[in-house]
Design a protein around this motif. Structure first.
Motif, PDB file in Angstrom:
ATOM      1  N   PHE A  89       0.833  -1.197   0.000  1.00 16.54           N
ATOM      2  CA  PHE A  89       0.000   0.000   0.000  1.00 16.54           C
ATOM      3  C   PHE A  89       0.871   1.252   0.000  1.00 16.54           C
ATOM      4  O   PHE A  89       2.052   1.207   0.345  1.00 16.54           O
ATOM      5  CB  PHE A  89      -0.925   0.005   1.218  1.00 16.54           C
ATOM      6  CG  PHE A  89      -2.028  -1.013   1.126  1.00 16.54           C
ATOM      7  CD1 PHE A  89      -3.204  -0.724   0.443  1.00 16.54           C
ATOM      8  CD2 PHE A  89      -1.879  -2.261   1.710  1.00 16.54           C
ATOM      9  CE1 PHE A  89      -4.211  -1.657   0.351  1.00 16.54           C
ATOM     10  CE2 PHE A  89      -2.894  -3.213   1.621  1.00 16.54           C
ATOM     11  CZ  PHE A  89      -4.058  -2.905   0.940  1.00 16.54           C
ATOM     12  N   ARG A  91       0.636   5.807   0.526  1.00 15.61           N
ATOM     13  CA  ARG A  91      -0.141   6.967   0.973  1.00 15.61           C
ATOM     14  C   ARG A  91      -0.269   7.964  -0.176  1.00 15.61           C
ATOM     15  O   ARG A  91       0.743   8.379  -0.757  1.00 15.61           O
ATOM     16  CB  ARG A  91       0.531   7.641   2.171  1.00 15.61           C
ATOM     17  CG  ARG A  91       0.484   6.810   3.432  1.00 15.61           C
ATOM     18  CD  ARG A  91       0.998   7.579   4.648  1.00 15.61           C
ATOM     19  NE  ARG A  91       0.942   6.773   5.860  1.00 15.61           N
ATOM     20  CZ  ARG A  91       1.226   7.232   7.074  1.00 15.61           C
ATOM     21  NH1 ARG A  91       1.615   8.497   7.228  1.00 15.61           N
ATOM     22  NH2 ARG A  91       1.134   6.434   8.123  1.00 15.61           N
ATOM     23  N   THR A 105      -5.167   5.827   1.905  1.00 19.37           N
ATOM     24  CA  THR A 105      -4.386   4.602   1.785  1.00 19.37           C
ATOM     25  C   THR A 105      -4.828   3.882   0.526  1.00 19.37           C
ATOM     26  O   THR A 105      -5.983   3.482   0.384  1.00 19.37           O
ATOM     27  CB  THR A 105      -4.577   3.696   3.003  1.00 19.37           C
ATOM     28  OG1 THR A 105      -4.253   4.433   4.192  1.00 19.37           O
ATOM     29  CG2 THR A 105      -3.684   2.478   2.912  1.00 19.37           C
ATOM     30  N   SER A 106      -3.906   3.751  -0.418  1.00 18.64           N
ATOM     31  CA  SER A 106      -4.211   3.215  -1.741  1.00 18.64           C
ATOM     32  C   SER A 106      -3.037   2.355  -2.199  1.00 18.64           C
ATOM     33  O   SER A 106      -2.190   1.955  -1.385  1.00 18.64           O
ATOM     34  CB  SER A 106      -4.457   4.385  -2.712  1.00 18.64           C
ATOM     35  OG  SER A 106      -4.773   3.935  -4.009  1.00 18.64           O
ATOM     36  N   GLU A 138      -7.954   0.216  -2.256  1.00 13.55           N
ATOM     37  CA  GLU A 138      -7.850   1.483  -1.548  1.00 13.55           C
ATOM     38  C   GLU A 138      -9.062   1.640  -0.635  1.00 13.55           C
ATOM     39  O   GLU A 138      -9.881   0.725  -0.501  1.00 13.55           O
ATOM     40  CB  GLU A 138      -7.740   2.660  -2.522  1.00 13.55           C
ATOM     41  CG  GLU A 138      -8.914   2.835  -3.460  1.00 13.55           C
ATOM     42  CD  GLU A 138      -8.674   3.961  -4.465  1.00 13.55           C
ATOM     43  OE1 GLU A 138      -7.502   4.263  -4.757  1.00 13.55           O
ATOM     44  OE2 GLU A 138      -9.671   4.529  -4.956  1.00 13.55           O
ATOM     45  N   GLU A 299       3.202   2.993   2.406  1.00 15.80           N
ATOM     46  CA  GLU A 299       2.545   3.079   3.711  1.00 15.80           C
ATOM     47  C   GLU A 299       3.381   2.331   4.751  1.00 15.80           C
ATOM     48  O   GLU A 299       3.529   1.104   4.668  1.00 15.80           O
ATOM     49  CB  GLU A 299       1.140   2.475   3.602  1.00 15.80           C
ATOM     50  CG  GLU A 299       0.439   2.228   4.914  1.00 15.80           C
ATOM     51  CD  GLU A 299       0.295   3.476   5.766  1.00 15.80           C
ATOM     52  OE1 GLU A 299       1.008   3.561   6.793  1.00 15.80           O
ATOM     53  OE2 GLU A 299      -0.512   4.354   5.405  1.00 15.80           O
TER      54      GLU A 299
END
Length: 502
Positions: A89, A91, A105-106, A138, A299
């Motif tokens: 993931f 940001r 969060t994607s 996401e 992330e």
């Protein structure tokens, strides 16, 4: 540049090739959010389904929803994508009031699924292949309600209300590769793609994908390039288009708008735009950011996702028959055209017809009642076909009563009316309303005799060999029996009584 007059769609295509890119967000039907344990139930009190994690409070750590990952893999497999052996993931940083963390969060350069395709069928049966660039996981944002602005938008609003219940709900974003070669059919291709994707998502059971509820929404990217050139033009992105019809209309409008701007010597601004349902136009939103503007970075609070190959293959083996393959099979079994199958799809009738056939109805009869009388009543009530208070088993029983000669079409429609009104099942409605066809030879013979006696001139024509005139006497019999006579038998009796032959 403001365009006051669009060029015609046909004129736009004489100079330019349309290029599209469709980004579809699918809200997954998980019980909890993507990175926390908050419920996803619709209709809860504002901000009742929140916690420190989805509100982005300091010290709260996210945990990935396992069902969300499984759903993403299923979608990727159904879209003929490669499934990443390792992904993570990221940001996506930007500020909006409905983003409580100030980042989303994607996934960025490492999506869970990539390089696939989806074949879509157009109204005339032509199949168009749409390439899939990626499908990534996401979270959704919250919801802003602007009070006092025009059409619910922030411009002119006196204040805004924020509901974070939706913040953190799992999304899968499916991004196409540039769609080229559609030509004049570009709007139709866009609509067909979103429709086929919606059917695919529903067949997987990962989301209801109801566009009117925001469970599936489409961002429509359009650009034009002059004939003969390889380089794409500057694109515009119409955000959050939430109906199939609007997807088609927005593509058509943007093609005409781009052509008008370019034809007047202007340049296209890369921007987001809003689609207006009332008049089918788009208006400018904001200048569109590039990827670097979001300052993506991995992330740090989530571990990478590494789907085991054996598990991925197990999920592949469990995929259901996909919608296009199923429709192709059913079309052959039912002996109907691509256009007729498209009509059944548009009406939301395919599953209902299948279930009615499973209850013993002939395919033609099942389609006739669902796409005829029942579709008409659903339209009158502005409801979905499946929401009507009648079951496939009951429709199959109506078809059986017609097939055995107990009902004709008129009486069958009255029977359906009674079932929809809550008067009971088909047999109960028939008995209560006295709808069964009059086939008793005594009662029918008397009605025939009365019709002949009451229309001597017509009877003489029939005796003289003009058997076509028998239709008028059949009509008299039907009127006398309130439409409940066996019309074919009544005609036979009339000709027998009058000594006429076909």
């Amino acid at each position: 540049m403001t365009v006051t007059e669009l060029v015609s769609y046909e004129d736009a295509l004489t100079s330019y090739d349309p290029v599209m890119g469709l980004e579809v967000h699918v809200e997954l039907g998980t019980k909890t959010k993507m990175f926390c344990g908050c419920a996803t139930t619709l209709g809860a009190e504002p901000n009742a389904q929140t916690c420190p994690t989805c509100l982005g409070l300091p010290g709260a750590l996210p945990v990935v929803n396992a069902v969300g990952v499984e759903s993403a893999v299923r979608i990727g497999l159904a879209l003929n994508c490669e499934i990443a052996e390792w992904c993570r993931f990221a940001r996506k940083n930007y500020f909006y009031p409905d983003m409580p963390k100030n980042f989303q969060t994607s996934q960025y350069d490492e999506p869970i699924a990539f390089h696939g395709y989806l074949d879509v069928e157009l109204a005339d049966g032509e199949v168009f292949r749409v390439g899939i660039e990626r499908a990534h996981m996401e979270e959704d944002t919250g919801k802003s309600t602007h009070i006092g602005g025009a059409a619910g938008r922030i411009h002119g609003a006196s204040h805004s209300l924020l509901d974070y219940n939706r913040a953190g709900i799992p999304l899968i974003e499916i991004v196409t590769k540039p769609i080229t070669g559609a030509g004049a059919r570009a709007p139709e291709v866009a609509r067909a793609y979103v429709a086929e994707l919606r059917e695919l998502i529903r067949s997987l059971g990962v989301s209801e994908a109801r566009m009117e509820m925001g469970q599936l929404r489409c961002d429509v990217n359009v650009s034009l390039r002059p004939h003969g050139r390889e380089a794409f033009g500057t694109r515009s992105e119409t955000k959050n288009v939430n109906s199939l019809r609007s997807v088609e209309r927005s593509v058509r409008f943007e093609i005409q708008r781009h052509a008008a701007v370019l034809g007047d010597g202007g340049t296209i601004v890369q921007e987001t735009r809003h689609f207006h349902e009332d008049n089918g136009t788009t208006t400018s939103g904001r200048v569109k950011e590039e990827a670097e503007d979001y300052r993506y970075f991995p992330e740090p609070d989530l571990v990478p996702v590494a789907p085991e190959r054996a598990w991925v293959e197990e999920l592949r083996s469990e995929l259901p028959e996909l919608p296009l393959a199923r429709r192709t099979r059913l079309r052959e079994e039912w002996g109907i055209s691509a256009h007729e199958m498209q009509s059944a799809l548009n009406a939301g009738a395919i599953d209902l017809v299948v279930a009615t056939i499973a209850e013993g109805a002939d395919p033609a009869a099942a389609r006739k009642w669902w796409l005829g009388e029942l579709a008409r009543r659903a339209n009158e009530q502005a409801t979905e076909l499946a929401a009507l208070p009648i079951t496939p088993a009951q429709v199959a029983r109506v078809a059986a009563l017609v097939a055995e000669g107990s009902l004709n079409d008129k009486l069958a429609r009255q029977t359906i009316e009674g079932v929809l009104a809550g008067e009971g099942g088909p047999d109960e409605v028939v008995e209560k309303r006295g709808l069964r066809i009059v086939s008793d030879e005594g009662a029918l013979g008397q009605a025939v005799d009365d019709a002949i006696a009451g229309n001597p001139a017509i009877a003489d024509k029939i005796r003289g060999g003009k058997v076509a005139a028998a239709g008028a006497l059949v009509g008299a019999v039907m009127k006398a029996t309130r439409g409940q006579a066996d019309a074919a038998r009544a005609r036979q009796l009339i000709l027998e009584r009058l000594g006429a032959a076909e």
